[in-house]
Design a protein around this motif. Structure first.
Motif, PDB file in Angstrom:
ATOM      1  N   UNK A 355      38.609 -24.260   0.386  1.00  0.00           N
ATOM      2  CA  UNK A 355      40.212 -23.793   0.743  1.00  0.00           C
ATOM      3  C   UNK A 355      40.708 -22.271   0.220  1.00  0.00           C
ATOM      4  N   UNK A 356      40.675 -21.820  -0.981  1.00  0.00           N
ATOM      5  CA  UNK A 356      40.681 -21.002  -1.597  1.00  0.00           C
ATOM      6  C   UNK A 356      39.280 -19.851  -1.521  1.00  0.00           C
ATOM      7  N   UNK A 357      38.032 -20.829  -1.759  1.00  0.00           N
ATOM      8  CA  UNK A 357      37.161 -19.824  -0.872  1.00  0.00           C
ATOM      9  C   UNK A 357      36.931 -18.783  -0.114  1.00  0.00           C
ATOM     10  N   UNK A 358      37.688 -19.488   1.389  1.00  0.00           N
ATOM     11  CA  UNK A 358      37.994 -18.709   2.375  1.00  0.00           C
ATOM     12  C   UNK A 358      38.640 -17.861   2.700  1.00  0.00           C
ATOM     13  N   UNK A 359      39.930 -18.414   2.038  1.00  0.00           N
ATOM     14  CA  UNK A 359      41.126 -17.789   1.828  1.00  0.00           C
ATOM     15  C   UNK A 359      40.992 -15.867   1.303  1.00  0.00           C
ATOM     16  N   UNK A 360      40.120 -16.159   0.424  1.00  0.00           N
ATOM     17  CA  UNK A 360      40.023 -14.895  -1.016  1.00  0.00           C
ATOM     18  C   UNK A 360      38.777 -14.176   0.674  1.00  0.00           C
ATOM     19  N   UNK A 361      37.950 -15.026   1.246  1.00  0.00           N
ATOM     20  CA  UNK A 361      37.080 -13.863   2.262  1.00  0.00           C
ATOM     21  C   UNK A 361      38.006 -14.040   3.581  1.00  0.00           C
ATOM     22  N   UNK A 362      39.103 -14.074   3.550  1.00  0.00           N
ATOM     23  CA  UNK A 362      39.854 -14.449   5.053  1.00  0.00           C
ATOM     24  C   UNK A 362      40.295 -12.055   4.836  1.00  0.00           C
ATOM     25  N   UNK A 363      40.360 -12.453   3.632  1.00  0.00           N
ATOM     26  CA  UNK A 363      40.946 -10.815   3.539  1.00  0.00           C
ATOM     27  C   UNK A 363      40.216  -9.754   4.313  1.00  0.00           C
ATOM     28  N   UNK A 364      38.773  -9.581   3.796  1.00  0.00           N
ATOM     29  CA  UNK A 364      38.722  -8.649   3.573  1.00  0.00           C
ATOM     30  C   UNK A 364      37.754  -8.154   5.485  1.00  0.00           C
ATOM     31  N   UNK A 365      37.680  -9.714   5.790  1.00  0.00           N
ATOM     32  CA  UNK A 365      37.312 -10.092   7.463  1.00  0.00           C
ATOM     33  C   UNK A 365      38.641  -9.561   8.518  1.00  0.00           C
TER      34      UNK A 365
END
Length: 493
Positions: A355-365
């Protein structure tokens, strides 16, 4: 007779004619001219707010969006209370979207023909009356599903005119170079209104009831209608920016709905934007759906876990709106680059180990999506000639509604077959491949169309009268020239 040789350039490709460049007009209302292109003021995301009318318009936009999201927050709950059927809630949403699909071009044509300020004000008044009528029916417990569907259809019909009218009205309040800033400010007002509206809806419904949310939305529409008459346009409607009064092209002269559709289809930039929007809508971008399934499925998270992802998406959208507002003259190439970049980030999201990795990616997406939307909207609202922009936005609304309705079932089917991870990875790769292929084909087509210039030496004989007389007019001399031709070439002595 002395002579000289002068190279004559011959182009093997017919040149594309363009309108002459003219100096930018002085800003209306006695405001100071914008800074030079290299100054920081030209890149400021808030530069559109230097104009008084734009400041008022931004406030009106914030108030309107707050009221709209108050109503949207309680609308599905209201339908569920009336019918108890989730399908009925979906039907009400589709009923409101359907006019945009079927009548978008007619609404855009109306915006091109009617006075823009009056059109936008009347549309806001009608939407306000619909919201007040709904509030009264809810308060009197007289609202049923057929009436609700009818009101939704009426709202959708008015929105086909209100959407392009308000968008183009906002552009007319600022110079063309500040349109990206105006769109970015509008996006920020939209995001802020969404947060404020959702929060106020809960408080309002808990204290005053559901009808109060519709009442607040109706009041917000009337507030916008009262602001519009006091706005100052930088140029008259239908006039090209910067005082360009060149003759109308055949496409501009055709004021019919069909003319608008033909113009859209023949404009490569607009067709490219429509293609980018289609592929990204069908195979990505619907992160509230795809990422929710990913979090609650393969990542074994809860609905609360998805709230962290939603927060990252919201923050990224705000950051992207600020960055997009710094644009000055975006091109389709930038939209394509951001679309491909977002698609590759989507692939990484599908491969997220936690989940943490996904949260980090969600921002630049979300940042890539928001900046791309600002660039796209700027092109849609500035690239067509002023007399065509209403119909272009109308056609675009129809296209966007089509993809918006087709995307959720397409992504749902993709996730059923490939799973959440497979759908994200496959969809991202499809989008990236489509953008790459389109860019490659455009590059090859541009290379083929490059003009080839050939210099051909041409001998030009210039007669100089030393004495005597030239042959009579109409009679050719020894060199084959008539007296009139010689007189035209003869230098003053």
């Amino acid at each position: 007779m002395p002579s000289f040789r002068k190279p004559l350039s011959l182009s093997l490709v017919r040149p594309v004619t363009s309108r002459p460049a003219v100096p930018s007009p002085r800003p209306a209302g006695g405001e100071r001219p914008a800074a030079d292109g290299g100054s920081s003021g030209e890149r400021s995301p808030w530069r559109s707010l230097r104009h008084r009318s734009m400041r008022w318009w931004a406030v009106a936009h914030l108030v309107s969006n707050t009221g709209t999201w108050m109503q949207l927050t309680v609308q599905n709950l209201l339908v569920l209370q009336i019918t108890g059927s989730p399908a009925a809630a979906g039907l009400s949403i589709s009923a409101q979207a359907a006019p945009g699909l079927l009548m978008g071009l007619l609404g855009g044509a109306a915006v091109d023909r009617w006075p823009r300020k009056l059109t936008a004000a009347l549309a806001q008044v009608v939407l306000g009356l619909v919201a007040l009528a709904t509030a009264a029916l809810v308060a009197l417990d007289q609202l049923n599903l057929p009436v609700l569907i009818g009101l939704a259809v009426l709202t959708g019909l008015v929105a086909t005119v209100d959407g392009p009218a308000c968008a183009l009205l906002g552009n007319d309040l600022v110079p063309a170079r500040d349109v990206p800033s105006a769109i970015g400010v509008g996006s920020l007002a939209h995001s802020a209104g969404r947060l404020a509206g959702a929060a106020l809806a809960g408080v309002t419904v808990a204290t005053l009831g559901t009808a109060a949310a519709y009442l607040a939305n109706g009041v917000s529409f009337f507030f916008v209608a009262l602001v519009i008459p006091f706005l100052t346009l930088l140029r008259p409607q239908g006039r090209a920016p910067d005082g360009d009064d060149a003759p109308l092209t055949p496409e501009e002269a055709d004021t019919s709905v069909r003319g608008g559709l033909v113009f859209f289809a023949k404009r490569p930039r607009l067709v490219a934007l429509a293609g980018l929007n289609a592929v990204s809508a069908l195979f990505g971008r619907n992160y509230s759906l795809t990422l929710a399934v990913l979090v609650t499925g393969p990542l074994a998270g809860s609905a609360g876990s998805f709230s962290a992802v939603s927060t990252a998406l919201a923050v990224g959208g705000i950051v992207g709106a600020v960055l997009g507002a710094r644009l000055r003259a975006p091109r389709v190439r930038l939209v394509a680059l951001l679309t491909a970049g977002g698609a590759l980030l989507q692939v990484l999201a599908g491969l997220s180990p936690g989940l943490a990795f996904l949260v980090v990616l969600a921002l630049p997406m979300a940042v890539a999506e928001s900046v791309g939307d600002t660039a796209q909207n700027t092109l849609l609202q500035t690239d067509p000639p002023p007399r065509m922009r209403g119909r272009v936005l109308g056609a675009w609304n129809s296209v966007r509604t089509l993809w918006g309705l087709a995307a959720p079932p397409t992504l749902g089917l993709l996730m059923e077959v490939l799973g959440a991870r497979g759908a994200l990875v496959t969809g991202g790769l499809v989008v990236a491949a489509a953008v790459t292929a389109g860019t490659f084909l455009h590059g090859r087509r541009s290379a083929v169309r490059e003009p080839v210039t050939v210099s051909v030496p041409v001998a030009v004989t210039v007669p100089v009268r030393v004495g005597g007389t030239l042959p009579a007019q109409g009679a050719a001399g020894a060199d084959g020239r008539t007296a009139a031709a010689r007189a035209a070439l003869e230098p003053a002595v």
